[in-house]
Design a protein around this motif. Structure first.
Motif, mmCIF file in Angstrom:
data_model
loop_
_atom_site.group_PDB
_atom_site.id
_atom_site.type_symbol
_atom_site.label_atom_id
_atom_site.label_comp_id
_atom_site.label_asym_id
_atom_site.label_seq_id
_atom_site.Cartn_x
_atom_site.Cartn_y
_atom_site.Cartn_z
ATOM 1 N N ARG A 299 7.581 4.319 -1.233
ATOM 2 C CA ARG A 299 8.882 3.758 -0.951
ATOM 3 C C ARG A 299 9.772 3.803 -2.164
ATOM 4 O O ARG A 299 11.164 4.429 -2.094
ATOM 5 N N ASP A 300 9.065 3.598 -3.425
ATOM 6 C CA ASP A 300 10.220 3.887 -4.779
ATOM 7 C C ASP A 300 10.397 5.128 -4.824
ATOM 8 O O ASP A 300 11.481 5.648 -5.315
ATOM 9 N N LEU A 301 9.473 6.180 -4.460
ATOM 10 C CA LEU A 301 9.851 7.572 -4.655
ATOM 11 C C LEU A 301 11.011 7.963 -3.830
ATOM 12 O O LEU A 301 11.853 8.732 -4.010
ATOM 13 N N LEU B 114 7.593 -1.935 6.786
ATOM 14 C CA LEU B 114 7.123 -1.415 5.472
ATOM 15 C C LEU B 114 8.098 -1.453 4.502
ATOM 16 O O LEU B 114 8.105 -1.340 3.222
ATOM 17 N N TRP B 115 9.401 -2.224 4.976
ATOM 18 C CA TRP B 115 10.457 -2.604 3.825
ATOM 19 C C TRP B 115 10.364 -3.411 2.829
ATOM 20 O O TRP B 115 9.890 -4.631 3.000
ATOM 21 N N ASP B 116 10.777 -3.101 1.931
ATOM 22 C CA ASP B 116 10.561 -3.995 0.369
ATOM 23 C C ASP B 116 11.498 -3.526 -0.441
ATOM 24 O O ASP B 116 11.804 -2.230 -0.437
ATOM 25 N N THR B 117 12.484 -4.293 -1.410
ATOM 26 C CA THR B 117 13.238 -3.364 -2.449
ATOM 27 C C THR B 117 12.529 -2.669 -3.225
ATOM 28 O O THR B 117 11.607 -3.292 -3.854
ATOM 29 N N CYS C 88 0.795 -1.249 -0.011
ATOM 30 C CA CYS C 88 -0.045 0.196 -0.010
ATOM 31 C C CYS C 88 0.823 1.201 0.001
ATOM 32 O O CYS C 88 0.338 2.267 -0.327
ATOM 33 N N VAL C 89 2.134 1.316 0.375
ATOM 34 C CA VAL C 89 3.053 2.446 0.479
ATOM 35 C C VAL C 89 4.028 2.139 -0.611
ATOM 36 O O VAL C 89 5.231 2.812 -0.844
ATOM 37 N N ALA C 90 4.005 1.072 -1.688
ATOM 38 C CA ALA C 90 5.057 0.894 -2.495
ATOM 39 C C ALA C 90 5.496 2.092 -3.480
ATOM 40 O O ALA C 90 6.624 2.110 -3.564
#
Length: 331
Positions: free
Chosen positions: A296-298, A318-321, A291-293
């Motif tokens: 996070r990319d930004l 909330l971490w993901d690559t 939902c915050v991908a």
């Protein structure tokens, strides 16, 4: 061999002007779009249409498969009218929290606009956005009123803390627009998925969602472009601080928007182990991250992810690559 200092300076100034011109062009297009296509909470929603009536026992309120609670055996074993009332309570709570967040957002936008200089292109757009958020708040509250349920929205303790939000622009406009994305992106993610999967079965819910999605797309676009324009020019210490603050804000906002409301759990006597079952699965963890991908990319694009801030992203779950920049551009 490096360019002479004068030529290098000319190139830097030219790039800055081009970037500013592109940024201003985006704002002008967003302002025009707000004039060309906007909705009125009462003129554009047929509240008096019998098909749009809110009946708590209507089976169309039964939680869709995208909701973790709706997938539990406990929920599926409840009588249909209880399932419907839980589903309606869930939808109404999200709308109540949404209008409370948008109240904070409007006050922050007006505080930001108050200090803008004459001729600022941002002034017009943030007033368009504030006006649209007023319409959203009215349609959300009208929906909540029609449920006749005791919907509260944000928890009291958090409600008190949230009153700080409208003052954030006085400290950091960049942090304020991170807060904006933290409130808008998670609910946008859920609403888009709900509409795309055909899970919004009641016409009133679907109409409100489609209006909200269309106008929030502009609001999200403005916040993202504002951050792209401003963050690269921030002093390094402030940029590092923003990098740490970003996952903290997102972790709080995403949980407010997506977690099951306490009053609903108590009202319907939902067992604690059922809540843990619904919101402690790998699927829920993945959805929480997804939902915050885009934010996070930004953050990765703006170099806001450092070894320190990465640990904070992990700590709040909330971490993901982040996706490579090329993949983000194609999305």
């Amino acid at each position: 061999m490096s360019n002479p200092p004068s030529e290098t300076l000319d190139e830097e100034i030219h790039a800055t002007v081009e970037d500013r011109a592109a940024y201003t062009g985006v704002i002008q297009r967003l302002s025009k779009a707000s004039v060309d296509k906007h909705w009125d909470a009462y003129a554009d929603i047929p509240w008096s249409d019998p098909d749009f009536a809110v009946d708590p026992d209507d089976p169309r309120w039964i939680l869709p498969s995208v909701d973790p609670l709706g997938r539990t055996e406990w929920y599926r074993s409840q009588p249909p009218e209880v399932q419907s009332r839980i589903g309606l309570w869930r939808v109404a709570t999200m709308m109540k929290i949404g209008l409370q967040f948008e109240n904070l957002l409007k006050r922050g936008l007006l505080s930001y606009a108050y200090r803008l200089p004459n001729g600022s292109p941002e002034f017009r757009y943030v007033l368009h956005e504030a006006s649209e958020e007023c319409q959203h708040a009215m349609m959300f509250q009208e929906f909540v009123n029609r449920t006749k349920m005791p919907i509260r929205g944000m928890p009291k303790a958090l409600d008190v803390l949230s009153q700080v939000a409208p003052h954030i622009p006085r400290i950091s406009t960049e942090l304020f627009f991170v807060f904006v994305l933290g409130g808008e992106d998670p609910i946008d993610y859920v609403q888009r998925k709900t509409v795309k999967n055909g899970e919004a079965k009641h016409p009133l819910q679907e109409t409100i969602m489609r209006i909200h999605i269309a106008e929030e797309a502009r609001h999200i676009s403005f916040a993202r472009h504002y951050l792209r324009h401003r963050v690269p020019t921030m002093p390094a210490p402030r940029r590092r601080a923003l990098g740490v603050a970003t996952p903290l804000v997102l972790g709080l906002m995403a949980r407010i928007m997506l977690a099951p409301p306490g009053p609903m759990v108590r009202h319907f006597g939902i067992p604690k182990d059922v809540v843990r079952e619904a919101y402690g699965t790998d699927d829920w963890t993945a959805e929480f991250k997804n939902c915050v991908a885009k934010i996070r990319d930004l953050a990765a694009e703006l170099d806001l992810i450092t070894p320190v801030s990465k640990r904070v992203w992990k700590a709040v779950g909330l971490w993901d690559t982040p996706k490579p920049r090329r993949a983000r551009a194609a999305r």
